[in-house]
Design a protein around this motif. Structure first.
Motif, PDB file in Angstrom:
ATOM      1  N   MET A   1       0.847  -1.204   0.000  1.00  0.00           N
ATOM      2  CA  MET A   1       0.000   0.000   0.000  1.00  0.00           C
ATOM      3  C   MET A   1       0.878   1.248   0.000  1.00  0.00           C
ATOM      4  O   MET A   1       1.730   1.413   0.878  1.00  0.00           O
ATOM      5  CB  MET A   1      -0.910   0.016   1.239  1.00  0.00           C
ATOM      6  N   LEU A   2       0.677   2.115  -0.979  1.00  0.00           N
ATOM      7  CA  LEU A   2       1.444   3.352  -1.043  1.00  0.00           C
ATOM      8  C   LEU A   2       1.093   4.286   0.118  1.00  0.00           C
ATOM      9  O   LEU A   2      -0.078   4.419   0.487  1.00  0.00           O
ATOM     10  CB  LEU A   2       1.160   4.083  -2.358  1.00  0.00           C
ATOM     11  N   LEU A   3       2.111   4.916   0.706  1.00  0.00           N
ATOM     12  CA  LEU A   3       1.934   5.920   1.767  1.00  0.00           C
ATOM     13  C   LEU A   3       1.070   5.407   2.923  1.00  0.00           C
ATOM     14  O   LEU A   3       0.222   6.127   3.448  1.00  0.00           O
ATOM     15  CB  LEU A   3       1.319   7.203   1.191  1.00  0.00           C
ATOM     16  N   GLN A  37       8.425  11.464  -2.787  1.00  0.00           N
ATOM     17  CA  GLN A  37       7.762  10.677  -3.822  1.00  0.00           C
ATOM     18  C   GLN A  37       6.873  11.525  -4.737  1.00  0.00           C
ATOM     19  O   GLN A  37       6.425  11.048  -5.775  1.00  0.00           O
ATOM     20  CB  GLN A  37       6.928   9.554  -3.195  1.00  0.00           C
ATOM     21  N   GLY A  38       6.612  12.768  -4.303  1.00  0.00           N
ATOM     22  CA  GLY A  38       5.728  13.608  -5.098  1.00  0.00           C
ATOM     23  C   GLY A  38       4.304  13.112  -5.109  1.00  0.00           C
ATOM     24  O   GLY A  38       3.578  13.297  -6.091  1.00  0.00           O
ATOM     25  N   LEU A  39       3.887  12.483  -4.013  1.00  0.00           N
ATOM     26  CA  LEU A  39       2.551  11.918  -3.898  1.00  0.00           C
ATOM     27  C   LEU A  39       1.848  12.459  -2.672  1.00  0.00           C
ATOM     28  O   LEU A  39       2.490  12.813  -1.682  1.00  0.00           O
ATOM     29  CB  LEU A  39       2.614  10.389  -3.803  1.00  0.00           C
ATOM     30  N   SER A  53     -10.924   3.673   6.672  1.00  0.00           N
ATOM     31  CA  SER A  53      -9.712   2.923   6.951  1.00  0.00           C
ATOM     32  C   SER A  53      -8.620   3.468   6.043  1.00  0.00           C
ATOM     33  O   SER A  53      -8.892   4.252   5.118  1.00  0.00           O
ATOM     34  CB  SER A  53      -9.919   1.433   6.675  1.00  0.00           C
ATOM     35  N   ALA A  54      -7.383   3.041   6.278  1.00  0.00           N
ATOM     36  CA  ALA A  54      -6.278   3.522   5.445  1.00  0.00           C
ATOM     37  C   ALA A  54      -6.506   3.200   3.969  1.00  0.00           C
ATOM     38  O   ALA A  54      -6.134   3.975   3.088  1.00  0.00           O
ATOM     39  CB  ALA A  54      -4.966   2.913   5.925  1.00  0.00           C
ATOM     40  N   ALA A  55      -7.152   2.076   3.694  1.00  0.00           N
ATOM     41  CA  ALA A  55      -7.396   1.678   2.306  1.00  0.00           C
ATOM     42  C   ALA A  55      -8.371   2.616   1.598  1.00  0.00           C
ATOM     43  O   ALA A  55      -8.384   2.683   0.358  1.00  0.00           O
ATOM     44  CB  ALA A  55      -7.932   0.249   2.266  1.00  0.00           C
ATOM     45  N   ASP A  56      -9.185   3.348   2.361  1.00  0.00           N
ATOM     46  CA  ASP A  56     -10.139   4.283   1.761  1.00  0.00           C
ATOM     47  C   ASP A  56      -9.485   5.597   1.342  1.00  0.00           C
ATOM     48  O   ASP A  56     -10.048   6.356   0.546  1.00  0.00           O
ATOM     49  CB  ASP A  56     -11.270   4.598   2.743  1.00  0.00           C
ATOM     50  N   ILE A  57      -8.324   5.902   1.901  1.00  0.00           N
ATOM     51  CA  ILE A  57      -7.622   7.138   1.566  1.00  0.00           C
ATOM     52  C   ILE A  57      -6.990   6.983   0.186  1.00  0.00           C
ATOM     53  O   ILE A  57      -6.396   5.954  -0.129  1.00  0.00           O
ATOM     54  CB  ILE A  57      -6.550   7.455   2.629  1.00  0.00           C
ATOM     55  N   VAL A  58      -7.124   8.007  -0.625  1.00  0.00           N
ATOM     56  CA  VAL A  58      -6.680   7.940  -2.021  1.00  0.00           C
ATOM     57  C   VAL A  58      -5.300   8.587  -2.156  1.00  0.00           C
ATOM     58  O   VAL A  58      -5.034   9.634  -1.560  1.00  0.00           O
ATOM     59  CB  VAL A  58      -7.685   8.651  -2.940  1.00  0.00           C
ATOM     60  N   VAL A  59      -4.441   7.966  -2.937  1.00  0.00           N
ATOM     61  CA  VAL A  59      -3.111   8.517  -3.211  1.00  0.00           C
ATOM     62  C   VAL A  59      -3.082   9.039  -4.644  1.00  0.00           C
ATOM     63  O   VAL A  59      -3.441   8.324  -5.592  1.00  0.00           O
ATOM     64  CB  VAL A  59      -2.012   7.460  -3.015  1.00  0.00           C
ATOM     65  N   ASP A  68      -3.041   5.286  -6.315  1.00  0.00           N
ATOM     66  CA  ASP A  68      -3.420   4.115  -5.526  1.00  0.00           C
ATOM     67  C   ASP A  68      -4.727   4.414  -4.792  1.00  0.00           C
ATOM     68  O   ASP A  68      -4.958   5.547  -4.345  1.00  0.00           O
ATOM     69  CB  ASP A  68      -2.327   3.773  -4.510  1.00  0.00           C
ATOM     70  N   GLY A  69      -5.570   3.405  -4.687  1.00  0.00           N
ATOM     71  CA  GLY A  69      -6.829   3.568  -3.976  1.00  0.00           C
ATOM     72  C   GLY A  69      -8.019   3.278  -4.869  1.00  0.00           C
ATOM     73  O   GLY A  69      -7.988   3.571  -6.072  1.00  0.00           O
TER      74      GLY A  69
END
Length: 219
Positions: A1-3, A37-39, A53-59, A68-69
């Motif tokens: 998972m990114l970030l 990372q510029g993200l 949850s962390a998975a709901d946050i968009v990168v 990601d997301g």
């Protein structure tokens, strides 16, 4: 998972702003950037903070392209992306619809630095950006132009943008903006004279001392 860690921090901050009344329901949004990372990680659109949850946050990258997301990002993504691109001293943004601060915009009243805490957080008064439709880069342009080198701006008929080098700091700014607006409103209702403000020089000096002397060292 990114970030992953930053996404988890966004979730925790969302619980804080919802629990403190700075937003209601699914309103407001939060972002934090990884400069190397510029993200950036940003809250999703239309979801309750206590369900995230962390998975709901968009990168995304700093131009709003999703990296990601699975969720749709906040509709204010263009605003966050613009501000984070244009001011490299800002790494985090907390956008709230806090009631006292937002009410000030309805009567075209900026928040004066009547409390030392606002000097610590913002470095002076909190100005009002002219009304601009949300969800577009133009709002970020107008907000940043009005905010200049301060750490907060009021959005006419909309809410507050608070910024900082960390998400913890941006949250502190958002809290102090609302607290000062509330105290100012109470003082005005007392009808015992105009509340006195700190001078611009004093407010700016308080911010500089805060950066050096307040709190504990990280790590």
């Amino acid at each position: 998972m990114l970030l992953k860690e930053l996404r988890e921090e966004v979730v925790r901050t969302g619980l804080r702003i919802a629990g403190s009344g700075l937003v209601q329901s699914t309103q407001g949004n939060i972002s934090i950037v990884d400069r190397k990372q510029g993200l950036m990680a940003i809250t999703p659109s239309g979801m309750n903070y206590d369900e995230l949850s962390a998975a709901d946050i968009v990168v995304t990258d700093l131009f709003g392209n999703i990296e990601d997301g699975e969720r749709n990002p906040s509709t204010e993504l263009p605003v966050h992306a613009y501000i984070l691109r244009e001011r490299d001293d800002i790494n985090a943004i907390v956008h709230t619809h806090s009631p006292y601060a937002t009410a000030m915009t309805l009567v075209n009243q900026e928040i004066p630095p009547v409390m030392i805490q606002l000097g610590e957080a913002v470095g002076g008064n909190v100005p009002i950006a002219p009304y601009t439709t949300g969800g577009q880069e133009k709002l970020g342009i107008v907000a940043l132009d009005t905010m200049k080198d301060k750490n907060a701006v009021l959005l006419k008929n909309h809410g507050v943008i608070a910024v900082g080098p960390t998400l913890k700091r941006a949250l502190f700014v958002a809290e102090m903006v609302e607290d000062t607006a509330k105290v100012y409103w109470i003082a005005k209702c007392m009808n015992m004279g105009e509340p006195e403000s700190l001078s611009d020089e004093t407010a700016a000096g308080v911010l500089e001392r805060y950066k050096v002397r307040y709190g504990q060292k990280e790590g």
